[in-house]
Design a protein around this motif. Structure first.
Motif, mmCIF file in Angstrom:
data_model
loop_
_atom_site.group_PDB
_atom_site.id
_atom_site.type_symbol
_atom_site.label_atom_id
_atom_site.label_comp_id
_atom_site.label_asym_id
_atom_site.label_seq_id
_atom_site.Cartn_x
_atom_site.Cartn_y
_atom_site.Cartn_z
ATOM 1 N N ILE A 12 0.850 -1.195 0.000
ATOM 2 C CA ILE A 12 0.000 0.000 0.000
ATOM 3 C C ILE A 12 0.885 1.243 0.000
ATOM 4 C CG2 ILE A 12 -1.711 1.333 1.306
ATOM 5 C CD1 ILE A 12 -2.744 -1.380 2.404
ATOM 6 N N GLY A 13 1.917 1.214 0.838
ATOM 7 C CA GLY A 13 2.853 2.339 0.884
ATOM 8 C C GLY A 13 3.525 2.583 -0.456
ATOM 9 N N ASN A 14 3.940 1.506 -1.112
ATOM 10 C CA ASN A 14 4.588 1.651 -2.422
ATOM 11 C C ASN A 14 3.628 2.249 -3.455
ATOM 12 O OD1 ASN A 14 7.132 0.647 -1.725
ATOM 13 N ND2 ASN A 14 6.483 -1.468 -2.014
ATOM 14 N N ALA A 15 2.376 1.790 -3.432
ATOM 15 C CA ALA A 15 1.389 2.321 -4.379
ATOM 16 C C ALA A 15 1.082 3.789 -4.089
ATOM 17 C CB ALA A 15 0.112 1.492 -4.322
ATOM 18 N N LEU A 16 1.014 4.146 -2.805
ATOM 19 C CA LEU A 16 0.800 5.546 -2.434
ATOM 20 C C LEU A 16 1.958 6.412 -2.913
ATOM 21 C CD1 LEU A 16 -0.588 5.060 1.177
ATOM 22 C CD2 LEU A 16 -1.794 6.245 -0.663
ATOM 23 N N GLU A 67 -1.251 17.405 -3.674
ATOM 24 C CA GLU A 67 -1.710 16.016 -3.760
ATOM 25 C C GLU A 67 -0.536 15.042 -3.646
ATOM 26 O OE1 GLU A 67 -4.707 14.693 -3.810
ATOM 27 O OE2 GLU A 67 -5.610 16.671 -3.615
ATOM 28 N N SER A 68 0.595 15.439 -4.204
ATOM 29 C CA SER A 68 1.791 14.612 -4.089
ATOM 30 C C SER A 68 2.177 14.429 -2.626
ATOM 31 C CB SER A 68 2.954 15.253 -4.853
ATOM 32 O OG SER A 68 4.163 14.559 -4.607
ATOM 33 N N LEU A 69 2.166 15.526 -1.869
ATOM 34 C CA LEU A 69 2.518 15.457 -0.449
ATOM 35 C C LEU A 69 1.553 14.572 0.330
ATOM 36 C CD1 LEU A 69 3.609 19.073 0.548
ATOM 37 C CD2 LEU A 69 4.946 16.968 0.804
ATOM 38 N N ILE A 70 0.266 14.708 0.041
ATOM 39 C CA ILE A 70 -0.736 13.899 0.757
ATOM 40 C C ILE A 70 -0.429 12.412 0.606
ATOM 41 C CG2 ILE A 70 -3.159 13.177 0.740
ATOM 42 C CD1 ILE A 70 -3.856 16.123 0.025
ATOM 43 N N ASN A 71 -0.138 11.994 -0.615
ATOM 44 C CA ASN A 71 0.131 10.578 -0.871
ATOM 45 C C ASN A 71 1.479 10.139 -0.305
ATOM 46 O OD1 ASN A 71 -1.978 9.135 -2.817
ATOM 47 N ND2 ASN A 71 -1.914 11.295 -3.349
ATOM 48 N N HIS A 72 2.493 10.988 -0.431
ATOM 49 C CA HIS A 72 3.806 10.611 0.093
ATOM 50 C C HIS A 72 3.812 10.575 1.623
ATOM 51 C CE1 HIS A 72 5.640 11.502 -3.974
ATOM 52 N NE2 HIS A 72 6.148 10.333 -3.649
ATOM 53 N N LEU A 73 3.082 11.464 2.257
ATOM 54 C CA LEU A 73 2.998 11.432 3.720
ATOM 55 C C LEU A 73 2.256 10.188 4.200
ATOM 56 C CD1 LEU A 73 2.327 15.217 4.396
ATOM 57 C CD2 LEU A 73 4.351 13.931 5.120
ATOM 58 N N LYS A 74 1.211 9.784 3.468
ATOM 59 C CA LYS A 74 0.520 8.535 3.802
ATOM 60 C C LYS A 74 1.472 7.343 3.618
ATOM 61 C CE LYS A 74 -4.230 9.918 2.635
ATOM 62 N NZ LYS A 74 -5.356 9.676 1.688
ATOM 63 N N ALA A 75 2.256 7.376 2.532
ATOM 64 C CA ALA A 75 3.233 6.308 2.288
ATOM 65 C C ALA A 75 4.259 6.255 3.413
ATOM 66 C CB ALA A 75 3.927 6.531 0.945
ATOM 67 N N LEU A 76 4.710 7.422 3.850
ATOM 68 C CA LEU A 76 5.673 7.489 4.954
ATOM 69 C C LEU A 76 5.115 6.820 6.207
ATOM 70 C CD1 LEU A 76 8.365 8.551 6.112
ATOM 71 C CD2 LEU A 76 7.167 10.694 6.644
ATOM 72 N N GLY A 77 3.840 7.089 6.485
ATOM 73 C CA GLY A 77 3.193 6.468 7.633
ATOM 74 C C GLY A 77 3.168 4.951 7.523
ATOM 75 N N MET A 78 2.878 4.451 6.322
ATOM 76 C CA MET A 78 2.849 3.007 6.100
ATOM 77 C C MET A 78 4.241 2.398 6.295
ATOM 78 S SD MET A 78 -0.059 1.613 5.487
ATOM 79 C CE MET A 78 -1.748 2.079 5.079
ATOM 80 N N PHE A 79 5.265 3.047 5.743
ATOM 81 C CA PHE A 79 6.619 2.513 5.844
ATOM 82 C C PHE A 79 7.104 2.507 7.296
ATOM 83 C CE2 PHE A 79 7.222 4.163 1.278
ATOM 84 C CZ PHE A 79 6.766 2.959 0.758
ATOM 85 N N LEU A 109 11.311 10.137 2.272
ATOM 86 C CA LEU A 109 11.644 11.387 2.969
ATOM 87 C C LEU A 109 12.288 12.388 2.018
ATOM 88 C CD1 LEU A 109 12.995 10.044 6.380
ATOM 89 C CD2 LEU A 109 11.062 11.607 6.092
ATOM 90 N N PHE A 110 13.118 11.913 1.102
ATOM 91 C CA PHE A 110 13.737 12.800 0.114
ATOM 92 C C PHE A 110 12.669 13.487 -0.736
ATOM 93 C CE2 PHE A 110 17.852 10.567 0.621
ATOM 94 C CZ PHE A 110 18.691 11.674 0.622
ATOM 95 N N VAL A 111 11.685 12.716 -1.162
ATOM 96 C CA VAL A 111 10.640 13.269 -2.026
ATOM 97 C C VAL A 111 9.831 14.312 -1.259
ATOM 98 C CG1 VAL A 111 8.660 12.743 -3.493
ATOM 99 C CG2 VAL A 111 10.508 11.074 -3.258
ATOM 100 N N ILE A 112 9.510 14.016 0.003
ATOM 101 C CA ILE A 112 8.731 14.946 0.816
ATOM 102 C C ILE A 112 9.510 16.240 1.036
ATOM 103 C CG2 ILE A 112 7.775 15.324 3.125
ATOM 104 C CD1 ILE A 112 7.130 12.281 3.156
ATOM 105 N N ALA A 113 10.800 16.120 1.389
ATOM 106 C CA ALA A 113 11.627 17.315 1.613
ATOM 107 C C ALA A 113 11.724 18.154 0.345
ATOM 108 C CB ALA A 113 13.015 16.904 2.093
#
Length: 232
Positions: free
Chosen positions: A127-131, A146-158, A171-175
């Motif tokens: 799920i994290g990878n798909a997010l 929208e990118s941040l919303i999905n990457h932050l959700k992915a971060l939570g999953m990881f 984390l690199f993508v979010i920063a």
């Protein structure tokens, strides 16, 4: 393979190991051998695996049309075999190809389908990878929120499954995304998280990315000499 030379999946995984070792010619040769063995033995599950791996290889070589051709063959077999989980993985891989080809509608459709499959299987890391992949689609399209919303959700999953390497990558993508939005306090916070991983996953490319993002923060703070040093 020594015990069973017809073990298709073992041949295929060996090809991917060659790829991870940067032995690209060996990887391609091994996967082509796996494909030939799978076809001759009429091993459909093995054949689906080989098609997927060939797609992954060509995707990483940025030969997206060739990759999609193999993913479509893998997907057809997975559907016939009623292998729902593998179907999700192939759809995610195809979605990544369409994202790279700047076809966000097709990418979103496939990634949403794959994510629903992962949710049904309660596979948090997938799920994290798909997010994360969905976040990349939005980022490539300039839709940073929208990118941040999905990457932050992915971060939570990881973080939930303690997948440290995937956490490090996202984390690199979010920063970087916060930096593009001019939200440098948030950029700095996530950059500090990245630096806590340095001893585990640092390489020259990652260090260069850290310096690049850090230089943007220093430019924002008016510390131009420090920014120039980091860029150099």
């Amino acid at each position: 393979i020594e015990l069973d030379n017809q073990f298709i999946e073992a041949h295929a995984y060996l090809g991917m190991v060659y790829w991870w070792m940067n032995q690209f010619q060996k990887a391609e040769e091994q996967l082509e051998l796996s494909l030939d063995l799978a076809k001759k033995s009429f091993n459909e599950p093995g054949l689906a695996t080989v098609y997927n791996f060939l797609g992954i290889m060509y995707k990483r070589w940025k030969k997206y049309l060739k990759a999609i051709k193999y993913f479509e063959k893998a997907l057809e077999l997975n559907i016939q075999l009623q292998d729902k989980f593998s179907e999700g993985k192939v759809k995610q891989n195809m979605g990544g190809c369409f994202a790279a080809m700047l076809k966000p509608y097709l990418a979103h459709e496939l990634l949403n389908q794959s994510m629903q499959i992962y949710i049904d299987f309660e596979e948090d890391i997938n799920i994290g990878n798909a997010l994360a992949e969905t976040g990349h689609v939005y980022k490539n399209n300039g839709e940073y929120t929208e990118s941040l919303i999905n990457h932050l959700k992915a971060l939570g999953m990881f973080r939930k499954v303690s997948s440290r390497f995937n956490e490090y990558r996202v984390l690199f993508v979010i920063a970087d995304t916060y930096s593009r939005l001019g939200m440098f306090e948030e950029t700095k916070r996530y950059l500090e998280d990245i630096k806590s991983f340095e001893s585990s996953f640092s390489d020259y490319y990652s260090l260069a990315r850290i310096f690049s993002i850090s230089s943007e923060i220093n430019i924002w703070n008016g510390e131009l000499d420090t920014a120039i040093e980091e860029i150099d």
